[in-house]
Design a protein around this motif. Sequence first.
Motif, PDB file in Angstrom:
ATOM      1  N   LYS A 189       1.183  -0.872   0.057  1.00 37.78           N
ATOM      2  CA  LYS A 189       0.348   0.152   0.261  1.00 37.78           C
ATOM      3  C   LYS A 189       0.619   1.376  -0.210  1.00 37.78           C
ATOM      4  CE  LYS A 189      -3.157   2.514   2.836  1.00 37.78           C
ATOM      5  NZ  LYS A 189      -4.555   1.928   3.807  1.00 37.78           N
ATOM      6  N   LEU A 207       1.043   3.641  -2.952  1.00 39.72           N
ATOM      7  CA  LEU A 207       0.312   5.068  -3.077  1.00 39.72           C
ATOM      8  C   LEU A 207       1.617   6.023  -3.497  1.00 39.72           C
ATOM      9  CD1 LEU A 207      -1.747   5.261   0.720  1.00 39.72           C
ATOM     10  CD2 LEU A 207      -2.041   4.729  -1.608  1.00 39.72           C
ATOM     11  N   ALA A 264      -2.300   2.765  -7.332  1.00 41.69           N
ATOM     12  CA  ALA A 264      -2.471   2.791  -5.904  1.00 41.69           C
ATOM     13  C   ALA A 264      -3.855   2.821  -4.888  1.00 41.69           C
ATOM     14  CB  ALA A 264      -2.262   4.685  -6.238  1.00 41.69           C
ATOM     15  N   THR A 265      -4.966   3.438  -6.041  1.00 35.35           N
ATOM     16  CA  THR A 265      -6.365   3.277  -5.319  1.00 35.35           C
ATOM     17  C   THR A 265      -7.072   1.393  -4.924  1.00 35.35           C
ATOM     18  OG1 THR A 265      -7.296   4.479  -6.404  1.00 35.35           O
ATOM     19  CG2 THR A 265      -9.304   3.684  -6.190  1.00 35.35           C
ATOM     20  N   ASN A 304      -4.859   1.311  -1.799  1.00 33.42           N
ATOM     21  CA  ASN A 304      -5.075   1.492  -0.987  1.00 33.42           C
ATOM     22  C   ASN A 304      -6.918   1.133   0.052  1.00 33.42           C
ATOM     23  OD1 ASN A 304      -5.425   3.601   1.263  1.00 33.42           O
ATOM     24  ND2 ASN A 304      -6.297   5.252   0.063  1.00 33.42           N
ATOM     25  N   THR A 305      -7.586   0.746  -1.091  1.00 33.40           N
ATOM     26  CA  THR A 305      -8.688  -0.378  -0.627  1.00 33.40           C
ATOM     27  C   THR A 305      -9.140  -1.557  -0.115  1.00 33.40           C
ATOM     28  OG1 THR A 305      -9.159  -0.780  -2.790  1.00 33.40           O
ATOM     29  CG2 THR A 305     -10.471   1.900  -2.131  1.00 33.40           C
TER      30      THR A 305
END
Length: 158
Positions: free
Chosen positions: A40, A44, A107-108, A111-112
Motif C-alpha cells: 500500500k 500510494l 494506488a486506489t 488503498n482499498t
Amino acid sequence: MRKLVGLMHVTTSVALLGAVASFLVLALVGISSLNPEIQKACYLAMNILAEFVVLPLAILSLVIGILSSLGTPWGLVRFYWVIAKLIWTTITVIVLLLQMNAISQLATIANTRNLTPDDLGLQMRMIIHAGGGLLVLIAIMVLSIWKPKGQIDQTHDE
C-alpha cells in the motif's frame, strides 16, 4: 541566458532520471513484498511521485530541451541525435501520460484492499514501463554526452 536554460535542462533531465529510478524501486518493492502495508505504501508513494514529480519533470525536460536546443549550435533539427532525443522524450511523455490512469488505479486498489494475483498484470505494467522509461532516459543521456556526428544539412560544419 543560454547557459541558464542549459542548466535548467540538465537539472530537470537528471532529476527525471532519478525520479523514474525511484519509481522503479517502489514498483519492485511493491510487487515483491508480502506485507500489504508495504505494498500500500509503495503504490500510494508511486502515485504521488508520478503525479507531482515524474510527470512535471518529464514535461519540463521536454519543453526546456526544445528551448535549449534553439540557443545552441546543434539547433533543434540540424542533427539526427537531437531529433532522436526529441522524439524519444516526446514518446516518453506520451507513454507516461497514458500510464497515469493505471498508476492511479493501482494506488486506489492498494488503498482499498489487499492486492491479489489478479492485480499482478497491473503491478508488472509499472515495472515494465518504469524500466523501459529508465532505459530510454539513459539512452537520451548517452546521446547528450556522446553527440554523434550526422547533420541533416551536410552543408554546415559541426
